[in-house]
Write an enzyme that holds these catalytic residues in place. Structure first.
Site, PDB file in Angstrom:
ATOM      1  CG  ASP A  98      -2.254   0.499   1.034  1.00  0.00           C
ATOM      2  OD1 ASP A  98      -2.376   1.582   0.431  1.00  0.00           O
ATOM      3  OD2 ASP A  98      -3.214  -0.166   1.452  1.00  0.00           O
ATOM      4  CG  ASP A 199      -4.689   5.514   0.871  1.00  0.00           C
ATOM      5  OD1 ASP A 199      -5.532   4.636   1.093  1.00  0.00           O
ATOM      6  OD2 ASP A 199      -4.672   6.614   1.469  1.00  0.00           O
ATOM      7  CD  GLU A 253      -8.982   4.263  -1.710  1.00  0.00           C
ATOM      8  OE1 GLU A 253      -9.914   3.942  -0.958  1.00  0.00           O
ATOM      9  OE2 GLU A 253      -8.062   5.033  -1.356  1.00  0.00           O
ATOM     10  CG  HIS A 322      -8.994  -1.423   4.634  1.00  0.00           C
ATOM     11  ND1 HIS A 322      -8.809  -1.501   3.259  1.00  0.00           N
ATOM     12  CD2 HIS A 322      -8.588  -0.184   4.989  1.00  0.00           C
ATOM     13  CE1 HIS A 322      -8.300  -0.371   2.832  1.00  0.00           C
ATOM     14  NE2 HIS A 322      -8.154   0.451   3.851  1.00  0.00           N
ATOM     15  CG  ASP A 323     -11.391   1.845   3.433  1.00  0.00           C
ATOM     16  OD1 ASP A 323     -10.946   1.922   4.595  1.00  0.00           O
ATOM     17  OD2 ASP A 323     -10.747   2.195   2.429  1.00  0.00           O
TER      18      ASP A 323
HETATM   19  C1  GLC Z   1      -8.136   5.091   1.778  1.00  0.00           C
HETATM   20  C2  GLC Z   1      -7.943   3.912   2.703  1.00  0.00           C
HETATM   21  C3  GLC Z   1      -8.616   4.208   3.996  1.00  0.00           C
HETATM   22  C4  GLC Z   1      -7.983   5.423   4.595  1.00  0.00           C
HETATM   23  C5  GLC Z   1      -7.990   6.599   3.637  1.00  0.00           C
HETATM   24  C6  GLC Z   1      -7.035   7.669   4.083  1.00  0.00           C
HETATM   25  O1  GLC Z   1      -9.450   5.290   1.441  1.00  0.00           O
HETATM   26  O2  GLC Z   1      -8.397   2.737   2.089  1.00  0.00           O
HETATM   27  O3  GLC Z   1      -8.578   3.130   4.889  1.00  0.00           O
HETATM   28  O4  GLC Z   1      -8.665   5.773   5.767  1.00  0.00           O
HETATM   29  O5  GLC Z   1      -7.579   6.235   2.344  1.00  0.00           O
HETATM   30  O6  GLC Z   1      -5.720   7.212   3.964  1.00  0.00           O
END
Ligand code: GLC
Ligand code: CA
Length: 562
Positions: A98, A199, A253, A322-323
């Site tokens: 990540d 991310d 992402e 995980h979100d």
């Molecule tokens: C992404 C991650 C998440 C995190 C956010 C800020 O969306 O998947 O878990 O809280 O970024 O880093």
């Protein structure tokens, strides 16, 4: 140097804190991962994406990094990390890290040094004076707090944080920051990793001058920094200067992404990113995030699936990470846990793209409901809770948090019916879902009908099938309120995938060409090769049925030759 191997593999996401504790302190770690690599291999996966393993104060559980080139002591050290990589590679499992570079922790030494106005690190971040005393430099919102700016007493200025105040936005316009990013990429690539999940990567380029958002609905500012002015330039720079020199891939992402906006990132011979995680199919029961709940709508889900199948060359497929709360608890049914779990697996694993399975998804883990807000640790849940209790009684607010919080996906993985679900010999850092005696990997291991073995079979089929990986996609029931039906076809081979998203009975009639082939075959006639068959199902069923009524969350996958 770069290859397309990521198109042939199914990936598995590990959120390390809750995957497996190997040294008995109640916290998941790399020793536990090492121990479970054979399990992952048995699932048929070809890659692991690790949520952040780096040192972090854990304001957002690893997404607030204080050192990019080390391993959090809770998870081990670089030695065990290297062992995991080496063993994974022996098993032909790729490793994806990540990369969180939109922001660092406020405890990262760059930020600590940047508090000094004369430091070269000052310009690594967005430090600004308020509009006037007590008023932030602009009106942007933060995802995890109310305002995107915090005032720093020592510095006498504000700093920008789109997420929590402990996640400080980096100034990517500063070439020195981009050089730091390249150093981090090289560090992990040299250690043998095979790719990055980047991310909120579409947020890294901020508009010049950081103006107010005058139209913003939802999170104010977002339309200004989402796909900001230099985003393609910066992503190209990372590729050209670093990524192109290694056999690796990049997956971005991308919240709020649409297929149309995604094309410039993914198209062409030197794309910015190989893949994207979009969110549109995660909004079939909510608006923007789980905190604005709506009734589940299959048409909304299907629209998202269809568009990402048709409008981009390649996409990342997922239903959990995980979100998001657990998918069975959302788009499936806890009452029909195994049936709906199988249907959901089929609904996305037979699409075109690179699939991801999230830890525990393959055994049907579900949401947890904890009795008090003090039991929760997700900063996003806490923001919503404390905002909402100002307006509503706590007993009305808590149920929404229980449903929507990311903590649902972060309970320890349920390995067995033993104490602490076999996750740890010590008390786990976060509660285990009390359903672990019934829902766990060990009890499913040797049960041919278990969800775990269904995932294994599906992944094995997918990995062998050129049709699944590269075939055409067609939606066969674009208007049905409850049935999602799609066809995949490639070189004369076809799949029909039927998924019922309801417990209600629905009438379904097979398409004529498939019915005719089945009739032919039953008469012993020419079928042009393969006899039509049902290759996946979650209830007993008969291929001779031309039409039938579906059972709760029924799924069937037919295969035949044209
Ligand atoms: C992404 C991650 C998440 C995190 C956010 C800020 O969306 O998947 O878990 O809280 O970024 O880093
Ligand atoms: Ca541990």
């Amino acid at each position: 140097m770069r290859n397309d191997w990521y198109k042939d593999r199914v990936f598995y996401q590990i959120w390390p804190r809750s995957f497996m504790d190997g040294n008995g302190d109640g916290i998941g770690d790399l020793y536990g991962v090492y121990d479970r690599l054979d399990y992952l291999k048995s699932l048929g996966i070809g890659g692991i994406w690790f949520s952040p393993l780096y040192p972090s104060p854990n304001a957002d559980f690893g997404y607030d990094i204080s050192d990019y080139c080390a391993i959090h002591p809770d998870y081990g050290d670089l030695d065990i990390f290297k062992k995991v990589v080496a063993r994974a590679h022996e098993l032909d499992i790729k490793i994806v890290m990540d990369l969180v570079i939109n922001h660092t922790s406020d405890e990262h030494e760059w930020f600590v040094k940047s508090r000094d106005k004369s430091s070269p690190y000052r310009d690594y971040y967005f430090w600004k004076k308020g509009k006037k005393p007590g008023k932030a430099p602009n009106n942007w919102d933060s995802f995890f707090e109310n305002e995107a700016w915090s005032y720093d007493l020592e510095s006498g200025e504000y700093y920008l944080h789109l997420f929590s105040r402990k996640q400080v936005d980096l100034n990517m316009d500063n070439p020195a920051v981009r050089e730091e990013v390249k150093k981090i990429l090289r560090f992990w690539l040299e250690m043998g990793v095979d790719g990055f999940r980047e991310d909120v990567i579409t947020f890294i380029s901020k508009p010049e001058g950081l103006p107010d958002d005058r139209f913003g609905v939802g999170v104010r500012g977002m339309r200004l920094f989402e796909s900001g002015p230099h985003i393609h330039e910066y992503l190209q720079e990372f590729r050209t200067d670093v990524l192109d020199h290694y056999d690796c891939f990049v997956l971005g992402e991308a919240p709020m992404m649409t297929p149309k906006k995604a094309r410039p990132y993914l198209a062409g011979s030197h794309p910015d990113l190989d893949l994207m995680f979009n969110f549109q199919h995660m909004e079939a029961d909510c608006l923007f995030t789980e905190y604005i709940p709506l009734p589940f709508s299959l048409p909304k889900l299907r629209r998202a699936f269809d568009r990402w199948q048709k409008d981009v060359p390649w996409t990342a497929l997922y239903l959990e990470n995980h979100d998001h709360p657990r998918i069975i608890s959302r788009y499936g049914s806890e009452k029909y846990r195994v049936e709906s779990g199988k249907m959901l697996a089929v609904s996305y694993l037979l699409q075109k793209g690179t699939p991801f399975v999230y830890q525990g998804q393959e055994i049907g883990m579900t949401n947890i409901a904890l009795p008090s807000i003090d039991d929760y640790v997700d900063c996003m849940a806490l923001k919503h809770y404390y905002n909402d209790v100002k307006k509503k009684p706590a007993e009305k607010v808590l149920p929404k948090i229980q449903k929507a919080t990311r903590d649902n996906a972060r309970t320890p993985v349920q390995w067995s019916a033993d104490k602490n679900a076999g996750f740890s010999t010590a008390d786990p850092w976060f509660p285990v879902n009390p359903n672990y005696r019934e829902v766990n990997a060990a009890s499913q291991e040797n049960d041919p009908d278990s969800l775990l073995n269904f995932y294994r079979a599906l992944i094995a089929f997918r990995s062998r099938s050129e049709l699944v990986r590269f075939g055409d996609y067609e939606d066969l029931a674009p208007a049905h309120p409850h049935l999602y039906v799609y066809k995949r076809s490639c070189k004369g081979e076809n799949l029909l995938v039927l998924c019922s998203f309801t417990e209600k009975p629905c009438h379904f009639r097979l398409p004529e060409d498939l019915s005719a082939k089945i009739a032919d075959a039953s008469l012993g006639g020419a079928t042009g090769g393969m006899v039509p068959e049902i290759i996946f199902n979650n209830y007993p069923c008969d291929i001779a049925e031309k039409e039938f009524t579906t059972r709760p969350y029924e799924t069937r996958v037919y295969r035949w030759n044209a």
